[in-house]
Design a protein around this motif. Structure first.
Motif, PDB file in Angstrom:
ATOM      1  N   GLU A 155      61.436 -16.920  -0.527  1.00 53.72           N
ATOM      2  CA  GLU A 155      62.669 -16.240  -0.933  1.00 53.72           C
ATOM      3  C   GLU A 155      62.708 -16.227  -2.450  1.00 53.72           C
ATOM      4  O   GLU A 155      61.735 -16.574  -3.115  1.00 53.72           O
ATOM      5  CB  GLU A 155      63.897 -16.945  -0.346  1.00 53.72           C
ATOM      6  CG  GLU A 155      64.020 -16.804   1.173  1.00 53.72           C
ATOM      7  CD  GLU A 155      65.331 -17.348   1.696  1.00 53.72           C
ATOM      8  OE1 GLU A 155      66.195 -17.746   0.883  1.00 53.72           O
ATOM      9  OE2 GLU A 155      65.499 -17.386   2.933  1.00 53.72           O
ATOM     10  N   GLN A 263      74.555 -16.650   2.912  1.00 47.80           N
ATOM     11  CA  GLN A 263      73.380 -17.054   3.685  1.00 47.80           C
ATOM     12  C   GLN A 263      73.322 -18.572   3.827  1.00 47.80           C
ATOM     13  O   GLN A 263      73.129 -19.103   4.916  1.00 47.80           O
ATOM     14  CB  GLN A 263      72.109 -16.539   3.037  1.00 47.80           C
ATOM     15  CG  GLN A 263      70.859 -16.916   3.814  1.00 47.80           C
ATOM     16  CD  GLN A 263      69.577 -16.651   3.042  1.00 47.80           C
ATOM     17  OE1 GLN A 263      69.609 -16.541   1.827  1.00 47.80           O
ATOM     18  NE2 GLN A 263      68.472 -16.556   3.737  1.00 47.80           N
ATOM     19  N   TYR A 267      73.794 -20.827   7.354  1.00 44.60           N
ATOM     20  CA  TYR A 267      72.780 -21.760   7.843  1.00 44.60           C
ATOM     21  C   TYR A 267      73.342 -23.178   7.963  1.00 44.60           C
ATOM     22  O   TYR A 267      72.939 -23.934   8.833  1.00 44.60           O
ATOM     23  CB  TYR A 267      71.564 -21.753   6.910  1.00 44.60           C
ATOM     24  CG  TYR A 267      70.533 -20.719   7.268  1.00 44.60           C
ATOM     25  CD1 TYR A 267      70.754 -19.365   7.010  1.00 44.60           C
ATOM     26  CD2 TYR A 267      69.338 -21.071   7.880  1.00 44.60           C
ATOM     27  CE1 TYR A 267      69.822 -18.407   7.341  1.00 44.60           C
ATOM     28  CE2 TYR A 267      68.394 -20.118   8.222  1.00 44.60           C
ATOM     29  CZ  TYR A 267      68.642 -18.786   7.951  1.00 44.60           C
ATOM     30  OH  TYR A 267      67.717 -17.836   8.291  1.00 44.60           O
TER      31      TYR A 267
END
Length: 286
Positions: A155, A263, A267
């Motif tokens: 990422e 995000q 998670y």
């Protein structure tokens, strides 16, 4: 997986927040693919498995085609002979890989490609360089460069080394490969630092000999890399980064927390989020 801190990429604006994928993509496209400019304008790209992972993690096929690559081929498969086109070879500097390149040009009257542009993921050993020099392939080599890109940017600020068996090799009492695994990890950390133009301050806990061993070896290899690459300008115009080497028994979550993005929160807070999240909301207005 390893996390790269927000300040860790010099030369990248605050808007990108240290986009590691962008750095790797730019190096692959600008310093490798676009740097090879044959008279015809078209070229072949040949990759081994590790190089394929690195390239595909940062670049799209469209990006490569736009720079004149007509075909992308795996190194160890049977390939059509294109002796009118020049080829970019991007591969790990291994005996098997170098031997395959030499094999492509063993017959001087029937070469695989018109010319060779060799790009290695990391440092090519003197022994392999001498092997290459003694072969017929050396006559067709136009470029030879070490990219120091032996990690996968997962990422924007996360990367990994694609070492699924690393835990067993390092921690199993029956393992006799822990020293070799340490060297592999260190070599790949050096490639990360080289890519980011960072010569970090390395910190570790004295309680953990494995972390200490990796930290000391990394310091040694970074000093060696800097001595062998005089043009490398680490930390220019920026404070030195800090690299933390943590043992598996350490908890990295508490000091690092997580990014304040949707995000990261998803998670952390929602179970079983991969690959998608389905959230039902009952409205009182309906």
């Amino acid at each position: 997986s390893l996390f790269v801190g927000r300040r860790c990429v010099p030369g990248i604006g605050a808007a990108t927040m240290g986009d590691l994928k962008t750095v790797v993509r730019k190096r692959l496209l600008d310093d490798m693919v676009a740097a090879v400019d044959p008279p015809s304008g078209w070229k072949v790209l040949v990759l081994d498995a590790e190089a394929t992972r690195v390239l595909s993690s940062a670049c799209r096929m469209y990006d490569i085609i736009e720079l004149g690559v007509t075909v992308v081929e795996p190194l160890f498969q049977t390939r059509q002979r294109l002796d009118k086109m020049e080829a970019i070879y991007y591969l790990q500097p291994t005996k098997k890989g170098v031997a395959r390149v030499i094999e492509d040009f063993a017959d001087e009257t029937a070469p695989q490609y018109a010319a060779i542009h060799l790009f290695f993921t990391t440092t090519l050993s003197d022994a392999l360089l001498n092997t290459l020099k003694k072969s017929n392939a050396v006559r067709r080599v136009k470029t030879l460069r070490e990219m120091n890109l032996e990690f996968v940017p997962y990422e924007q600020r996360v990367f990994h080394f694609n070492r699924p068996d690393s835990f067993v090799r390092l921690f199993s009492p029956a393992s006799n490969q822990w020293q070799r695994e340490q060297r592999v990890i260190v070599e790949r950390l050096v490639s990360v630092c080289a890519t980011l133009n960072e010569f970090p301050v390395i910190r570790f806990s004295k309680k953990h000999p494995l972390a200490g061993g990796i930290a000391r070896l990394l310091q040694e290899k970074l000093e060696e890399f800097a001595a062998n690459n005089k043009k490398w300008r680490a930390n220019e115009g920026a404070e030195r980064a800090t690299l933390l080497v943590l043992d598996r028994s350490e908890d990295p979550v508490a000091p690092l927390v997580h990014e304040f993005t949707y995000q990261a929160m998803i998670y952390d807070l929602l179970p079983s989020v991969r690959p998608h999240v389905t959230f039902k909301l009952q409205s009182q207005l309906a």
